[in-house]
Write a protein that holds these residues in place. Structure first.
Motif, PDB file in Angstrom:
ATOM      1  N   ASP A 218      36.966  44.682  25.658  1.00 42.03           N
ATOM      2  CA  ASP A 218      38.334  44.661  26.159  1.00 42.03           C
ATOM      3  C   ASP A 218      38.624  46.008  26.826  1.00 42.03           C
ATOM      4  OD1 ASP A 218      41.398  45.329  25.611  1.00 42.03           O
ATOM      5  OD2 ASP A 218      41.177  43.146  25.671  1.00 42.03           O
ATOM      6  N   THR A 286      34.309  46.193  35.234  1.00 39.56           N
ATOM      7  CA  THR A 286      34.440  44.773  34.886  1.00 39.56           C
ATOM      8  C   THR A 286      33.135  43.998  34.918  1.00 39.56           C
ATOM      9  OG1 THR A 286      34.846  44.153  37.191  1.00 39.56           O
ATOM     10  CG2 THR A 286      36.758  44.758  35.870  1.00 39.56           C
ATOM     11  N   SER A 292      39.125  36.206  39.533  1.00 39.44           N
ATOM     12  CA  SER A 292      40.239  35.750  38.700  1.00 39.44           C
ATOM     13  C   SER A 292      40.157  36.295  37.281  1.00 39.44           C
ATOM     14  CB  SER A 292      40.283  34.217  38.663  1.00 39.44           C
ATOM     15  OG  SER A 292      39.054  33.700  38.162  1.00 39.44           O
ATOM     16  N   HIS A 293      38.987  36.833  36.883  1.00 47.04           N
ATOM     17  CA  HIS A 293      38.837  37.392  35.539  1.00 47.04           C
ATOM     18  C   HIS A 293      39.331  38.834  35.460  1.00 47.04           C
ATOM     19  CE1 HIS A 293      35.416  34.434  34.225  1.00 47.04           C
ATOM     20  NE2 HIS A 293      36.488  33.818  34.687  1.00 47.04           N
ATOM     21  N   SER A 295      41.807  41.754  35.257  1.00 41.24           N
ATOM     22  CA  SER A 295      43.177  41.873  34.775  1.00 41.24           C
ATOM     23  C   SER A 295      43.795  43.203  35.194  1.00 41.24           C
ATOM     24  CB  SER A 295      43.203  41.767  33.247  1.00 41.24           C
ATOM     25  OG  SER A 295      42.547  42.890  32.667  1.00 41.24           O
ATOM     26  N   THR A 296      45.087  43.291  35.014  1.00 44.66           N
ATOM     27  CA  THR A 296      45.786  44.550  35.260  1.00 44.66           C
ATOM     28  C   THR A 296      45.222  45.660  34.386  1.00 44.66           C
ATOM     29  OG1 THR A 296      47.822  43.414  35.936  1.00 44.66           O
ATOM     30  CG2 THR A 296      48.048  45.682  35.168  1.00 44.66           C
ATOM     31  N   ALA A 297      44.837  45.303  33.153  1.00 41.86           N
ATOM     32  CA  ALA A 297      44.270  46.300  32.240  1.00 41.86           C
ATOM     33  C   ALA A 297      42.973  46.878  32.794  1.00 41.86           C
ATOM     34  CB  ALA A 297      44.026  45.668  30.875  1.00 41.86           C
ATOM     35  N   HIS A 298      42.133  46.049  33.426  1.00 39.13           N
ATOM     36  CA  HIS A 298      40.893  46.542  34.034  1.00 39.13           C
ATOM     37  C   HIS A 298      41.212  47.576  35.127  1.00 39.13           C
ATOM     38  CE1 HIS A 298      39.001  42.549  32.691  1.00 39.13           C
ATOM     39  NE2 HIS A 298      38.387  43.502  32.018  1.00 39.13           N
ATOM     40  N   LEU A 335      43.938  33.624  43.234  1.00 36.32           N
ATOM     41  CA  LEU A 335      44.582  34.217  42.065  1.00 36.32           C
ATOM     42  C   LEU A 335      45.948  33.577  41.874  1.00 36.32           C
ATOM     43  CD1 LEU A 335      43.933  38.011  42.818  1.00 36.32           C
ATOM     44  CD2 LEU A 335      42.645  36.585  41.223  1.00 36.32           C
ATOM     45  N   PRO A 339      46.933  41.043  40.073  1.00 34.03           N
ATOM     46  CA  PRO A 339      46.931  42.044  38.990  1.00 34.03           C
ATOM     47  C   PRO A 339      47.285  43.446  39.471  1.00 34.03           C
ATOM     48  CG  PRO A 339      44.676  41.432  39.572  1.00 34.03           C
ATOM     49  CD  PRO A 339      45.580  40.483  40.303  1.00 34.03           C
TER      50      PRO A 339
END
Length: 546
Positions: A218, A286, A292-293, A295-298, A335, A339
């Motif tokens: 994560d 990533t 599409s995998h 995320s904003t966190a990435h 998308l 993100p």
């Protein structure tokens, strides 16, 4: 009552009606159940008959449809996903933590942890990966199934009546193991062993790998600082990324979408190379997963890695192609949400005077052009004759034209005549322009026609880099009186030329026309700018050494 019992699949238990039907054996492993059993509820006999007949027709259609092998496989995948979803929801509703097993243990350390307190999540991800690989290859570990049975028996002993059967694959040795248990408890816990053990479908294998990746890597999980742990962390992460990429049914990986983005926007080869290097920074976070995998966190993880390492302006430059990539993906409906919308980039708060390239003073230009002839007009260590001659000419063209370095590198013989330089396809639409040829670089057409710029063609990444690097060495180390101001560099020649035009008396419109800057407002649609002869007059009057 006897008439009621003759209705197929209609069963009566203590005055209540049920639909009960055995699933054909060939479908049991695919659907994950041995029988269909549905309560009719507190209804009349006639209503129960209506419900049972409807359900029977639906299942008749399903059984007929399952004669198609592809549909049978699809149904199996859907049933497996539904079972997993139900189990996850059950854990959530009961507030029960899931426990994960790590591959290695330290002295005195327990083996299973809930997700929130895993000391080394990547090892739990490795364990999930091992189990998924075993299931996919058909070499399912009995230990995993035994743990499932133990959990189910424990729930049953606590008085919990399971709503659905635990359907287990017919693994070698499993029936023998179950026969050693309390068979009444097994029956009460509704533990069933299927006749066959179907191989895991690739879609389910992929789902297991994605779950393992989310557990161990994560974006909020920091890589370990210990070198040995870091090696293990990187190895497991890359292995999962590779397997996910190989199995992913989504062809729209970051790299694939990025290449389509470059082509759609007709981005030049040299700029594509730069963009690929920046996008590779994201992929290092990533993996080359479907876009599409991401995320904003990435994306925030990438940003946070760069903060403190490079200046805010450079972080903005890194994210320029990434922002464009995700805008393109969102516009193309790849998308559901962009993100990048949740990522705030640091701003360079320095005043413009501290950020912009400073121009060279006339006295500095005299010394620079003398050094250019002295250093690159003769054989130089580490530079071929063709390369040093090209660097010398590029610097002189920049000094007497106000062009951008990349615009000079991209010139072709047909772009230059004895009167002017034609610049096309540069930074912006307004960069397309005609610049009169300055008398000091009148030999440019002949030099270009003999392949003067060919030496840069062997550089596949940043072709301007060679000129930039050598010009910096000239300023800082090779001149008798070095110019050490970090805000004075190759790009300073552009502002030097425009300042020289201003000193010569050229108005702002002429300066804009030469530099390729936008004309403000709608007038750009109607006004072609200064006439060529006007521009030629001021270019010839411009001398950066005065």
């Amino acid at each position: 009552m006897s008439d009621e019992e003759k209705i197929p699949y209609l069963k009566i238990d203590r005055g209540r009606y049920f639909y009960q039907r055995r699933v054909p054996k060939r479908l049991q492993a695919h659907l994950g159940v041995k029988r269909w059993q549905l309560p009719c509820g507190d209804v009349s006999y006639s209503k129960a008959v209506q419900l049972v007949v409807t359900w029977a027709e639906e299942h008749d259609a399903l059984i007929a449809e399952m004669r198609d092998p592809d549909k049978l496989r699809t149904a199996g995948v859907a049933a497996a996903k539904a079972t997993k979803l139900r189990n996850d929801e059950a854990y959530s509703e009961l507030g029960l933590p899931k426990f994960y097993e790590m591959t290695t243990r330290l002295a005195g350390e327990k083996q299973f942890y809930p997700r929130e307190t895993l000391p080394r999540p990547w090892q739990a991800a490795a364990k999930l990966l091992q189990e998924a690989e075993a299931d996919f290859s058909g070499n399912i570990s009995l230990d995993v199934v035994k743990r499932q049975i133990a959990i189910r028996l424990g729930d049953a002993s606590n008085g919990e009546r399971p709503k659905r059967a635990l359907s287990l694959p017919g693994l070698p040795g499993l029936r023998e193991y179950v026969n050693t248990l309390d068979l009444e408890a097994v029956e009460s816990a509704r533990i069933e062993i299927r006749r066959d053990a179907l191989p895991m479908e690739p879609e389910l294998y992929l789902e297991r790998l994605v779950d393992a990746y989310a557990l161990g890597f994560d974006p909020e999980i920091e890589a370990p600082s210990d070198p040995d742990d870091k090696d293990e962390f990187d190895f497991i992460k890359k292995k999962l990324e590779r397997k996910i990429s190989e199995l992913s049914p989504d062809p729209n990986t970051i790299t694939t979408v990025a290449e389509r983005y470059y082509a759609f926007n007709s981005i030049r080869p040299a700029t594509r190379s730069k963009y690929r290097r920046e996008v590779a920074r994201l992929i290092s976070v990533t993996g080359d997963v479907p876009i599409s995998h991401v995320s904003t966190a990435h994306l925030r993880t990438l940003r946070d890695q760069l903060i403190g390492q490079i200046k805010p302006a450079s972080i903005q430059a890194v994210f320029t192609p990434i922002v464009g990539l995700f805008n393109h993906a969102f516009d193309e409906d790849l998308l559901d949400a962009n993100p990048m919308a949740g990522v705030k980039l640091p701003r360079d708060k320095r005043p413009i005077e501290e950020r912009k390239w400073k121009s060279f003073e006339p006295v500095e230009m005299i010394r620079i052009l003398d050094a250019v002839d002295k250093v690159w007009g003769n054989p130089a260590k580490g530079l071929s004759d063709a390369r040093r001659d090209a660097i010398r000419m590029v610097v002189r063209v920049l000094a007497y034209s106000g062009m951008r370095p990349v615009e000079v590198i991209r010139l072709k013989p047909e772009d230059v005549t004895d009167r002017f330089i034609r610049i096309t396809g540069s930074k912006t639409e307004s960069s397309t322009r005609i610049v009169p040829l300055h008398p000091e670089i009148s030999n440019l057409p002949k030099w270009l026609s003999t392949g003067g710029l060919n030496t840069f063609q062997s550089i596949k990444s940043d072709q301007v880099g060679s000129v930039r690097h050598n010009f910096s060495r000239l300023l800082r180390k090779q001149m008798d009186e070095p110019i050490l101001d970090p805000q004075k560099a190759l790009y300073s020649l552009r502002s030097t030329f425009v300042n020289a035009m201003r000193r010569a008396g050229a108005d702002i419109q002429v300066q804009r026309a030469i530099l390729g800057h936008k004309e403000a407002g709608a007038i750009r649609h109607y006004d072609d700018g200064p006439e060529f002869e006007v521009k030629r007059k001021w270019v010839e009057a411009t001398d950066p050494q005065r």
